[in-house]
Design an enzyme around this catalytic site. Structure first.
Site, mmCIF file in Angstrom:
data_model
loop_
_atom_site.group_PDB
_atom_site.id
_atom_site.type_symbol
_atom_site.label_atom_id
_atom_site.label_comp_id
_atom_site.label_asym_id
_atom_site.label_seq_id
_atom_site.Cartn_x
_atom_site.Cartn_y
_atom_site.Cartn_z
ATOM 1 N N ARG A 19 0.792 -1.039 0.002
ATOM 2 C CA ARG A 19 -0.207 0.150 0.123
ATOM 3 C C ARG A 19 0.640 1.192 0.725
ATOM 4 O O ARG A 19 0.433 2.241 -0.362
ATOM 5 C CB ARG A 19 -0.760 -0.135 1.275
ATOM 6 C CG ARG A 19 -2.199 -0.586 1.353
ATOM 7 C CD ARG A 19 -3.055 -0.968 2.175
ATOM 8 N NE ARG A 19 -2.321 -1.766 3.275
ATOM 9 C CZ ARG A 19 -3.048 -2.216 3.937
ATOM 10 N NH1 ARG A 19 -3.533 -1.380 4.662
ATOM 11 N NH2 ARG A 19 -2.317 -3.441 5.142
ATOM 12 N N GLY A 84 2.929 -15.955 6.901
ATOM 13 C CA GLY A 84 2.240 -15.259 7.733
ATOM 14 C C GLY A 84 3.792 -14.226 9.171
ATOM 15 O O GLY A 84 5.325 -14.981 9.106
ATOM 16 N N ASN A 233 0.551 1.212 7.003
ATOM 17 C CA ASN A 233 0.792 1.058 5.825
ATOM 18 C C ASN A 233 1.093 1.359 4.443
ATOM 19 O O ASN A 233 1.742 1.065 3.529
ATOM 20 C CB ASN A 233 -0.658 0.048 5.696
ATOM 21 C CG ASN A 233 -0.379 -1.402 7.504
ATOM 22 O OD1 ASN A 233 0.510 -1.710 7.243
ATOM 23 N ND2 ASN A 233 -1.253 -1.500 8.121
ATOM 24 N N ARG A 338 26.054 26.267 1.442
ATOM 25 C CA ARG A 338 26.679 24.672 0.820
ATOM 26 C C ARG A 338 27.198 24.137 1.980
ATOM 27 O O ARG A 338 28.106 24.385 2.083
ATOM 28 C CB ARG A 338 26.307 25.269 -0.793
ATOM 29 C CG ARG A 338 25.423 24.932 -1.526
ATOM 30 C CD ARG A 338 25.573 25.279 -2.549
ATOM 31 N NE ARG A 338 25.801 24.745 -3.753
ATOM 32 C CZ ARG A 338 27.121 24.370 -4.898
ATOM 33 N NH1 ARG A 338 27.058 25.782 -5.154
ATOM 34 N NH2 ARG A 338 27.852 23.228 -5.190
HETATM 35 C C1 UD1 Z 1 -0.477 -8.252 12.534
HETATM 36 C C2 UD1 Z 1 -0.993 -9.141 13.970
HETATM 37 C C3 UD1 Z 1 -2.815 -8.301 14.487
HETATM 38 C C4 UD1 Z 1 -2.180 -6.665 14.912
HETATM 39 C C5 UD1 Z 1 -1.015 -6.234 13.912
HETATM 40 C C6 UD1 Z 1 -0.787 -5.101 15.118
HETATM 41 C C7 UD1 Z 1 -0.792 -11.542 12.522
HETATM 42 C C8 UD1 Z 1 -1.118 -12.310 12.556
HETATM 43 N N1 UD1 Z 1 -1.266 -10.045 12.800
HETATM 44 O O1 UD1 Z 1 -1.968 -7.812 11.726
HETATM 45 O O2 UD1 Z 1 -2.615 -9.694 15.471
HETATM 46 O O3 UD1 Z 1 -3.270 -6.107 15.049
HETATM 47 O O4 UD1 Z 1 0.480 -6.939 12.805
HETATM 48 O O5 UD1 Z 1 -0.762 -3.907 13.427
HETATM 49 O O6 UD1 Z 1 0.773 -11.786 13.109
HETATM 50 N N2 UD1 Z 1 5.529 -9.746 8.378
HETATM 51 C C9 UD1 Z 1 7.222 -10.473 7.663
HETATM 52 N N3 UD1 Z 1 6.062 -12.219 7.102
HETATM 53 C C10 UD1 Z 1 5.513 -12.144 7.119
HETATM 54 C C11 UD1 Z 1 3.609 -11.193 7.115
HETATM 55 C C12 UD1 Z 1 4.222 -9.477 8.055
HETATM 56 O O7 UD1 Z 1 7.778 -10.441 7.784
HETATM 57 O O8 UD1 Z 1 5.230 -12.847 5.902
HETATM 58 C C13 UD1 Z 1 5.871 -8.841 9.245
HETATM 59 C C14 UD1 Z 1 6.086 -7.517 8.314
HETATM 60 O O9 UD1 Z 1 6.364 -6.907 7.269
HETATM 61 C C15 UD1 Z 1 5.190 -6.009 8.901
HETATM 62 C C16 UD1 Z 1 4.972 -7.248 10.521
HETATM 63 O O10 UD1 Z 1 5.041 -8.443 10.420
HETATM 64 O O11 UD1 Z 1 6.095 -5.423 9.740
HETATM 65 C C17 UD1 Z 1 3.062 -7.052 10.739
HETATM 66 O O12 UD1 Z 1 2.028 -8.178 9.058
HETATM 67 P P1 UD1 Z 1 0.927 -7.146 8.877
HETATM 68 O O13 UD1 Z 1 0.745 -7.951 7.865
HETATM 69 O O14 UD1 Z 1 1.691 -5.802 8.507
HETATM 70 O O15 UD1 Z 1 0.353 -7.649 9.845
HETATM 71 P P2 UD1 Z 1 -1.234 -7.202 9.737
HETATM 72 O O16 UD1 Z 1 -2.139 -7.488 9.268
HETATM 73 O O17 UD1 Z 1 -0.839 -5.713 10.161
HETATM 74 CA CA CA Z 2 0.761 -4.364 9.734
#
Ligand code: UD1
Ligand code: CA
Length: 464
Positions: A19, A84, A233, A338
């Site tokens: 996003r 995940g 995001n 500069r």
């Molecule tokens: C996640 C949480 C949610 C919480 C929210 C808070 C999970 C399943 N959900 O949701 O409970 O309320 O954060 O902001 O954990 N990432 C990885 N590898 C992956 C997936 C994600 O490194 O395979 C990292 C992303 O880069 C990010 C963080 O984990 O920095 C969170 O992932 P994101 O997909 O943003 O989770 P949310 O949907 O925000």
């Molecule tokens: Ca997030």
């Protein structure tokens, strides 16, 4: 900061950040002059963990390179496919198989979380001897977040928005994504995660339920200020977070004795240092490693990047980058300093003056409409309006040396390399191509002659 140092902090930064619609990895977007990753790693470092591991995936080359700059001690592990948050932590722990004690997990996209909050999370976790302690917050709008399901004071589980029923969707307490775990039970639970959920991913928050169901101690800590836990995001959320950080930074400076007249239009990077009794006027940006000393006045409408402003100096409507401005010096309005500019005590750079890689000594003045490049100017000298230091011959840059107590006339071209000795003068309108000895007057222009009667001969009698 804490006597209980966690064994490891795992930063999750493998996600795509779709996003943001950007070629730059999400965690490398900046606020307050530092990337999100930089903010998160700085907060993690405050815990003094034995290991600091960043899980990278999308844009891994960019992120790894940035991390090497930010924190050379930190290591990365690659999560090739983003299956995940639970999967990401599982991969991180594969490289930490000897680790025991507390493992802290933080999302890479929550840049506002303060070190103090993380320290308190770890302290509560260790005091309780818990298997999991999660950070939670009450959000005015919890849409999209994982909800914290409690029974009385006990945390039972976290349910992702997409998996929630109506009753769960009404809960306004969310999981911020920050956790403290005991390494052994964490490893065990991660081995049991399923992908049987709305997103088909291994959810880290499922560890909460697994630990609870196994009869282990699970704790929750509600943050005092929910705003510090927000995730970024998209670029709208980035702008909101940047404003929150701006207000935090400005408040800290004001509490420390800095006058900020219009905090809403004053943007100060996190690494900037400002001494008490300095004044920052509206519409001013202080960036990088800028330092503003006691009693200095900066602004309005100024952007200073990694510039030092000396005690009692005045810098109005100026753009400066990599400059050192001496005590009591005055700069502006409409000045451009500069890199490599050094102004001595009480020096003056005035309106529409550009200075590059030059030293202007104590009490010397370049008051109007000038360019000074690759030059050194001694003390108490004055450079006339409209003077240009001609430092570039189309191939190479050359140096100009101007001594003490020199008077360069208005509208001079000083063709480098050239030297004007101490006490030397130059005539207005001169092109100075040869050195001017100390105490001499350099005249580098044609002598004026007047041609009597020229107009009448050329044009005939006026009015006919
Ligand atoms: C996640 C949480 C949610 C919480 C929210 C808070 C999970 C399943 N959900 O949701 O409970 O309320 O954060 O902001 O954990 N990432 C990885 N590898 C992956 C997936 C994600 O490194 O395979 C990292 C992303 O880069 C990010 C963080 O984990 O920095 C969170 O992932 P994101 O997909 O943003 O989770 P949310 O949907 O925000
Ligand atoms: Ca997030």
């Amino acid at each position: 900061m804490t006597d209980a140092r966690p064994a490891a902090v795992v930063v999750l930064a493998a996600g795509e950040g779709t996003r943001m619609k950007s070629a730059t990895a999400k965690v490398l977007h900046e606020l307050g002059g530092r990337s999100m990753l930089g903010h998160v790693v700085a907060a993690a470092r405050a815990l003094q963990p034995e290991h600091l591991v960043v899980v990278v995936g999308h844009g891994r080359d960019q992120v790894t390179a940035a991390l090497a700059e930010l924190d050379p001690q930190a290591t990365t592990v690659v999560q090739a496919e983003q299956n995940g948050t639970g999967h990401a932590v599982r991969i991180a722990l594969d490289g930490l198989d000897h680790v025991e004690g507390t493992v802290v997990v933080v999302p890479g996209d929550a840049p506002l979380l303060t070190p103090a909050t993380l320290v308190a999370l770890v302290a509560q976790h260790e005091a309780a001897g818990a298997a999991t302690t999660l950070l939670t917050a009450r959000y005015p709008d919890p849409t999209g977040y994982g909800r914290v399901v409690r029974e009385g004071p006990d945390v039972l589980r976290v349910v992702e928005h997409k998996d929630a029923d109506d009753a769960v969707l009404r809960i306004d307490e969310i999981a911020t994504g920050h956790y403290a775990f005991a390494a052994g039970p964490l490893r065990e639970a991660l081995g049991k995660l399923s992908t049987d959920n709305a997103q088909g991913e291994e959810y880290l928050p499922d560890v909460v339920r697994l630990h609870k169901d196994a009869g282990l101690t699970v704790g929750g800590r509600v943050v005092e200020h929910w705003g510090e836990t927000v995730g970024v995001n998209d670029r709208i959320q980035l702008a909101v977070a940047a404003r929150v950080l701006r207000d935090r930074v400005n408040r800290a400076h004001m509490l420390a004795g800095v006058a900020i007249l219009d905090p809403e239009t004053t943007w100060i990077d996190v690494d900037v240092v400002i001494e008490p009794d300095a004044t920052v006027l509206p519409n001013t940006q202080l960036k990088g490693t800028t330092v503003v000393r006691r009693g200095a006045v900066v602004g309005p409408d100024s952007t200073l990047t990694s510039t030092e402003v000396g005690e009692g100096a005045t810098v109005r409507r100026t753009t400066a980058d990599g400059a050192v401005i001496g005590a009591e010096a005055t700069v502006g309005p409409y000045s451009y300093l500069r890199p490599g500019t050094r102004l001595g005590r009480g020096a003056k750079v005035g309106a529409y003056v550009e200075v590059k890689a030059s030293e202007i000594g104590d009490g010397s003045k370049v008051p109007h409409l000038a360019y000074v490049g690759d030059a050194t100017i001694g003390e108490r000298s004055n450079i006339g309006a409209g003077t240009i230091v001609v430092n570039y011959d189309g191939r190479a840059k050359h140096k100009t040396k101007i001594g003490d107590d020199v008077r360069v006339g208005s509208n001079n071209s000083l063709v480098a390399p050239v030297t004007i000795g101490d006490g030397g003068y130059t005539a207005a309108g001169s092109a100075i191509t040869n050195d001017v000895p100390p105490g001499a007057l350099g005249v580098g222009r044609a002598r004026q002659r007047n041609i009597e009667g020229w107009v009448e001969r050329k044009r005939g009698k006026q009015g006919t």
